[in-house]
Design an enzyme around this catalytic site. Sequence first.
Site, PDB file in Angstrom:
ATOM      1  N   SER A 117       2.317   0.456  -3.121  1.00 54.58           N
ATOM      2  CA  SER A 117       2.493  -0.982  -3.359  1.00 54.58           C
ATOM      3  C   SER A 117       2.188  -1.312  -4.818  1.00 54.58           C
ATOM      4  CB  SER A 117       1.630  -1.780  -2.384  1.00 54.58           C
ATOM      5  OG  SER A 117       1.967  -3.141  -2.385  1.00 54.58           O
ATOM      6  N   HIS A 158       7.594  -3.433   0.377  1.00 55.78           N
ATOM      7  CA  HIS A 158       7.595  -4.293   1.576  1.00 55.78           C
ATOM      8  C   HIS A 158       8.910  -5.054   1.720  1.00 55.78           C
ATOM      9  CE1 HIS A 158       3.459  -3.213   1.010  1.00 55.78           C
ATOM     10  NE2 HIS A 158       3.309  -4.019  -0.009  1.00 55.78           N
TER      11      HIS A 158
END
Length: 206
Positions: A117, A158
Site C-alpha cells: 500500500s 485497493h
Amino acid sequence: MLLLSLGQGAVPAFLAAHAPTDRPLTIGYVPDAARADAGAWWAVAERERVAALGHAVVDVRLTGSAAAEVARALDGVDALYVAGGNTFALLDALRTSGADALVAERVRAGLPYIGSSAGSIVAGPSTEPATLMDDPAEAPGLTDRRGLGLTDAVVVPHADGKLPPYPLELIGRTLDRFGSDHELVPLCDDEALLITGPGWKVVESA
C-alpha cells in the site's frame, strides 16, 4: 521489487527467487506509515502476517532515526518490507531520516524491496496521486511529494474498492485526476506489481 496492494501471496516466491538462499532470512520491517496508529488492529495484523511467513523480522524504524542508524539496520537485513498506512507519514519518515537515499541505493544494489500500500506508492516517482486516498496533513513538514523513484509506475492500491476507506468512487477520482500526468497502475487487493528488471508485470497475490 514486489509492490503489494494488500494480499501477501506473492511474497514467498519473490523471496525464494531474490533473497539469499544459503542462510535463514531476516526481513527488515518499516512501520512508519502507521506511526500515528501503531496500535491499530490493521497495523498489528500486517506485521503478524509478515512474521507468519516464517522468517526473522526486525523493525527498522525511521522516525527519529539518523541516517547512520538506518544504514546499520539495513546492513543486517536480507529484504526490506515497507508496510502500509499513511503515504505522507512514510515519505516524511524516509526524508527526515535520510533513509530515502539509503533505501534507493540499497535496492538498486540488489536489496529486495517489498512494499505494501503506502510502501508501494512511495517506490514510484511521485506520491501526488495518493493525495485523495491519504491525508497529507499527517506530514506537514514535507516540501514536495517526490517518491523514491525506483520505478516509473505509481501504484494505486485497493483498486477493487473492497477496503472500506477506499471505495470505487475514490479510486475512480484518483485515476481520472492523476492519470494524465502519471503512469498509474491500479492494483486489486489480490494483486502485486513485480519488477525484476526493465518493465513490470502484475501478478496474483491473494
